[in-house]
Design a protein around this motif. Structure first.
Motif, PDB file in Angstrom:
ATOM      1  N   TRP A 209       0.808  -1.230   0.000  1.00 17.85           N
ATOM      2  CA  TRP A 209       0.000   0.000   0.000  1.00 17.85           C
ATOM      3  C   TRP A 209       0.841   1.279   0.000  1.00 17.85           C
ATOM      4  O   TRP A 209       0.308   2.360  -0.135  1.00 17.85           O
ATOM      5  CB  TRP A 209      -0.987   0.001   1.171  1.00 17.85           C
ATOM      6  CG  TRP A 209      -2.168  -0.878   0.885  1.00 17.85           C
ATOM      7  CD1 TRP A 209      -3.315  -0.535   0.214  1.00 17.85           C
ATOM      8  CD2 TRP A 209      -2.317  -2.261   1.230  1.00 17.85           C
ATOM      9  NE1 TRP A 209      -4.156  -1.624   0.108  1.00 17.85           N
ATOM     10  CE2 TRP A 209      -3.571  -2.691   0.735  1.00 17.85           C
ATOM     11  CE3 TRP A 209      -1.513  -3.183   1.898  1.00 17.85           C
ATOM     12  CZ2 TRP A 209      -4.035  -4.002   0.885  1.00 17.85           C
ATOM     13  CZ3 TRP A 209      -1.979  -4.486   2.054  1.00 17.85           C
ATOM     14  CH2 TRP A 209      -3.219  -4.875   1.553  1.00 17.85           C
ATOM     15  N   GLY A 210       2.168   1.132   0.160  1.00 21.31           N
ATOM     16  CA  GLY A 210       3.032   2.318   0.146  1.00 21.31           C
ATOM     17  C   GLY A 210       3.031   2.995  -1.216  1.00 21.31           C
ATOM     18  O   GLY A 210       3.071   4.227  -1.309  1.00 21.31           O
ATOM     19  N   GLY A 211       2.978   2.187  -2.279  1.00 22.61           N
ATOM     20  CA  GLY A 211       2.969   2.750  -3.634  1.00 22.61           C
ATOM     21  C   GLY A 211       1.789   3.690  -3.826  1.00 22.61           C
ATOM     22  O   GLY A 211       1.976   4.854  -4.219  1.00 22.61           O
ATOM     23  N   PRO A 212       0.548   3.240  -3.540  1.00 22.04           N
ATOM     24  CA  PRO A 212      -0.589   4.145  -3.661  1.00 22.04           C
ATOM     25  C   PRO A 212      -0.466   5.390  -2.766  1.00 22.04           C
ATOM     26  O   PRO A 212      -0.870   6.478  -3.165  1.00 22.04           O
ATOM     27  CB  PRO A 212      -1.785   3.278  -3.238  1.00 22.04           C
ATOM     28  CG  PRO A 212      -1.374   1.884  -3.611  1.00 22.04           C
ATOM     29  CD  PRO A 212       0.107   1.836  -3.375  1.00 22.04           C
ATOM     30  N   VAL A 213       0.105   5.245  -1.542  1.00 21.33           N
ATOM     31  CA  VAL A 213       0.267   6.428  -0.665  1.00 21.33           C
ATOM     32  C   VAL A 213       1.245   7.409  -1.303  1.00 21.33           C
ATOM     33  O   VAL A 213       0.972   8.614  -1.407  1.00 21.33           O
ATOM     34  CB  VAL A 213       0.758   6.006   0.749  1.00 21.33           C
ATOM     35  CG1 VAL A 213       1.139   7.231   1.577  1.00 21.33           C
ATOM     36  CG2 VAL A 213      -0.312   5.194   1.470  1.00 21.33           C
ATOM     37  N   ARG A 214       2.386   6.896  -1.773  1.00 21.27           N
ATOM     38  CA  ARG A 214       3.392   7.788  -2.390  1.00 21.27           C
ATOM     39  C   ARG A 214       2.862   8.407  -3.679  1.00 21.27           C
ATOM     40  O   ARG A 214       3.108   9.570  -3.987  1.00 21.27           O
ATOM     41  CB  ARG A 214       4.681   7.005  -2.679  1.00 21.27           C
ATOM     42  CG  ARG A 214       5.530   6.778  -1.439  1.00 21.27           C
ATOM     43  CD  ARG A 214       6.959   6.389  -1.822  1.00 21.27           C
ATOM     44  NE  ARG A 214       6.981   5.190  -2.648  1.00 21.27           N
ATOM     45  CZ  ARG A 214       7.113   3.958  -2.190  1.00 21.27           C
ATOM     46  NH1 ARG A 214       7.279   3.760  -0.903  1.00 21.27           N
ATOM     47  NH2 ARG A 214       7.121   2.930  -2.993  1.00 21.27           N
ATOM     48  N   SER A 215       2.101   7.604  -4.421  1.00 21.98           N
ATOM     49  CA  SER A 215       1.542   8.094  -5.679  1.00 21.98           C
ATOM     50  C   SER A 215       0.593   9.255  -5.399  1.00 21.98           C
ATOM     51  O   SER A 215       0.652  10.303  -6.057  1.00 21.98           O
ATOM     52  CB  SER A 215       0.809   6.928  -6.365  1.00 21.98           C
ATOM     53  OG  SER A 215       0.237   7.345  -7.551  1.00 21.98           O
ATOM     54  N   LEU A 216      -0.276   9.097  -4.382  1.00 19.73           N
ATOM     55  CA  LEU A 216      -1.226  10.156  -4.033  1.00 19.73           C
ATOM     56  C   LEU A 216      -0.483  11.416  -3.568  1.00 19.73           C
ATOM     57  O   LEU A 216      -0.834  12.536  -3.964  1.00 19.73           O
ATOM     58  CB  LEU A 216      -2.178   9.647  -2.945  1.00 19.73           C
ATOM     59  CG  LEU A 216      -3.341  10.550  -2.563  1.00 19.73           C
ATOM     60  CD1 LEU A 216      -4.163  10.975  -3.773  1.00 19.73           C
ATOM     61  CD2 LEU A 216      -4.245   9.827  -1.542  1.00 19.73           C
ATOM     62  N   ALA A 217       0.549  11.220  -2.751  1.00 20.00           N
ATOM     63  CA  ALA A 217       1.347  12.375  -2.298  1.00 20.00           C
ATOM     64  C   ALA A 217       1.927  13.106  -3.502  1.00 20.00           C
ATOM     65  O   ALA A 217       1.915  14.346  -3.557  1.00 20.00           O
ATOM     66  CB  ALA A 217       2.461  11.908  -1.361  1.00 20.00           C
ATOM     67  N   GLY A 218       2.407  12.346  -4.472  1.00 23.35           N
ATOM     68  CA  GLY A 218       2.963  12.953  -5.683  1.00 23.35           C
ATOM     69  C   GLY A 218       1.920  13.769  -6.429  1.00 23.35           C
ATOM     70  O   GLY A 218       2.187  14.890  -6.862  1.00 23.35           O
ATOM     71  N   HIS A 219       0.697  13.203  -6.553  1.00 17.98           N
ATOM     72  CA  HIS A 219      -0.360  13.940  -7.259  1.00 17.98           C
ATOM     73  C   HIS A 219      -0.768  15.202  -6.495  1.00 17.98           C
ATOM     74  O   HIS A 219      -1.173  16.192  -7.087  1.00 17.98           O
ATOM     75  CB  HIS A 219      -1.592  13.052  -7.471  1.00 17.98           C
ATOM     76  CG  HIS A 219      -1.317  11.897  -8.376  1.00 17.98           C
ATOM     77  ND1 HIS A 219      -0.586  12.008  -9.538  1.00 17.98           N
ATOM     78  CD2 HIS A 219      -1.684  10.594  -8.307  1.00 17.98           C
ATOM     79  CE1 HIS A 219      -0.498  10.832 -10.122  1.00 17.98           C
ATOM     80  NE2 HIS A 219      -1.151   9.958  -9.392  1.00 17.98           N
ATOM     81  N   LEU A 220      -0.649  15.158  -5.161  1.00 18.81           N
ATOM     82  CA  LEU A 220      -0.984  16.329  -4.349  1.00 18.81           C
ATOM     83  C   LEU A 220       0.153  17.343  -4.336  1.00 18.81           C
ATOM     84  O   LEU A 220      -0.008  18.461  -3.834  1.00 18.81           O
ATOM     85  CB  LEU A 220      -1.289  15.902  -2.898  1.00 18.81           C
ATOM     86  CG  LEU A 220      -2.618  15.172  -2.693  1.00 18.81           C
ATOM     87  CD1 LEU A 220      -2.601  14.395  -1.381  1.00 18.81           C
ATOM     88  CD2 LEU A 220      -3.778  16.159  -2.707  1.00 18.81           C
ATOM     89  N   GLY A 221       1.297  16.924  -4.834  1.00 16.75           N
ATOM     90  CA  GLY A 221       2.448  17.823  -4.858  1.00 16.75           C
ATOM     91  C   GLY A 221       3.063  18.035  -3.493  1.00 16.75           C
ATOM     92  O   GLY A 221       3.583  19.115  -3.202  1.00 16.75           O
TER      93      GLY A 221
END
Ligand code: NAP
Length: 362
Positions: A209-221
């Motif tokens: 689940w770390g990938g989706p968390v990091r991905s979301l953080a990236g999209h949020l900038g």
């Protein structure tokens, strides 16, 4: 059958695969051209029999992967158990991709956030896409929908977000997958076995689940300081009998676990699961609302506060099966787009939202 129907192979006929198989048979924009089954009792049987479709299809299940490669299919729906045999699954998926057949998959859940995935997973599949001029897309309901599309929907309603919590609260009692899910989560096992349970091993939750968390953080900038994981078992006080397994008193019958993306010492993105075997387990933990057996929930604390609760259900199948049906939908619905997508591993953020809904109503 519409003239441009995509020629599709269904690879495996398990919990998710039998639903994608039914979807492919039923849809006029897709044409079933092949079915893979590994179970000797399924090989040689008509696809219809393997998914409860009323009329024979004339497509016979085979375990001959080379024969499937020669069918000239546009796409494979790969729903075979992948996480217990990742190298074999990568080889099978890469074989199709190299041969010019696109792949949509629910297996290999690490690839739901492909730009965050480790090189050993991503590189051979990316190379196979480039060799075959093809695309690969992996998604599901969780990981998948609840941590991407459902979150994007909730966040589109706020002007500012302070924290995001994604929850799957689900009764797995009727989930017929002890081999991977049951074992990996430690259901039925005593307290002194927890150290060897996959879920409890350091880094396992963050790998899923770390990938989706990091991905979301990236999209949020935003930059995260760290990813944290937490896991908590609940042990049965009375025997629990269910499809997943039988839990004796003292065996684990529920787990609560999460991956947290931390910024300035505070979790700002949390992906949490509460999974129990029957409603009798872990009565002190949250339940889905209104007596339901499952919810995929997003909570955004912000301006304003937003809560999205998604319940899947079905008049014939139970909630677990409905979840598997939705997992199948997440990839079957994107087949046409994936066949037109740029070469390589594509992610949910690459898919225009309306491309996920084409061909659903006929
Ligand atoms: N992200 C999500 O929300 C989500 C949700 C559910 C599942 N998933 C993932 O989707 C995949 C399928 O899940 P499931 O519950 O459908 O799994 P499953 O029912 O336990 O297994 C799926 C099928 O895999 C095939 N299989 C098993 N061992 C095999 C082997 N050694 N070689 C070739 N095929 C083999 C079998 O196909 P046959 O019976 O046809 O022989 C089996 O029925 C898993 O990787 C799971 O993690 C993701």
């Amino acid at each position: 059958m519409v003239s441009e129907a995509r020629r599709v192979i269904q690879f495996s006929t398990g919990n998710v695969g039998r639903h994608s198989l039914r979807a492919i048979i039923g849809r006029p924009d897709l044409q079933l051209v092949g079915v893979h089954a590994s179970n000797p009792g399924k090989v040689g049987r008509d696809a219809a029999e393997l998914c409860g479709w009323p009329d024979p299809t004339g497509v016979i299940a085979t375990d001959d992967v080379d024969a499937l490669l020669t069918l000239g299919a546009d796409c494979v729906v790969y729903t075979s158990q992948g996480e217990t045999r990742p190298m074999e699954a990568i080889e099978q998926m890469a074989g199709f991709l190299t041969a010019g057949v696109n792949v949509v998959a629910t297996s290999m859940v690490w690839l739901v956030a492909p730009r965050q995935a480790d090189g050993w997973l991503r590189d051979p599949l990316q190379q196979a896409c480039e060799a075959g001029g093809t695309s690969l897309y992996v998604n599901g309901i969780d990981p998948g929908f609840s941590g991407d599309t459902e979150v994007y929907t909730a966040l589109s309603l706020v002007t500012r977000a302070r924290s995001i919590t994604v929850q799957e609260i689900f009764d797995y009692a009727n989930y017929d997958d002890y081999e991977f899910t049951g074992n990996a989560m430690g259901f039925g096992m005593p307290a002194d076995a927890m150290e060897s349970v996959m879920l409890f091993l350091p880094g396992v939750l963050t790998s899923m689940w770390g990938g989706p968390v990091r991905s979301l953080a990236g999209h949020l900038g935003i930059e995260l300081d760290e990813l944290r994981q937490r896991v908590e078992p609940w042990f049965a006080t009375e025997r629990i009998d269910c499809t997943m397994t039988t839990v004796e008193p003292g065996g684990m019958a529920a787990a609560r676990f999460a991956v947290e993306g931390v910024r300035n010492g505070v979790p700002v993105i949390t992906m949490e699961h509460i999974n129990r075997l029957t409603a009798a387990a872990a009565p002190e933990w949250d339940y889905p609302p209104d007596g339901k057996t499952g919810v995929h929930r997003v909570l955004v604390e912000g301006e304003p506060r937003v809560e999205v609760n998604t319940h899947v259900s079905h008049p014939v199948y139970d909630t677990t099966d409905a979840g598997c049906m939705s997992t199948a939908a997440r990839v079957v619905n994107v087949i046409d787009w994936v066949c037109r997508a740029p070469v390589g591993i594509v992610a949910v953020e690459d898919v225009p939202p309306v491309e996920m809904i084409r061909g659903l109503m006929w």
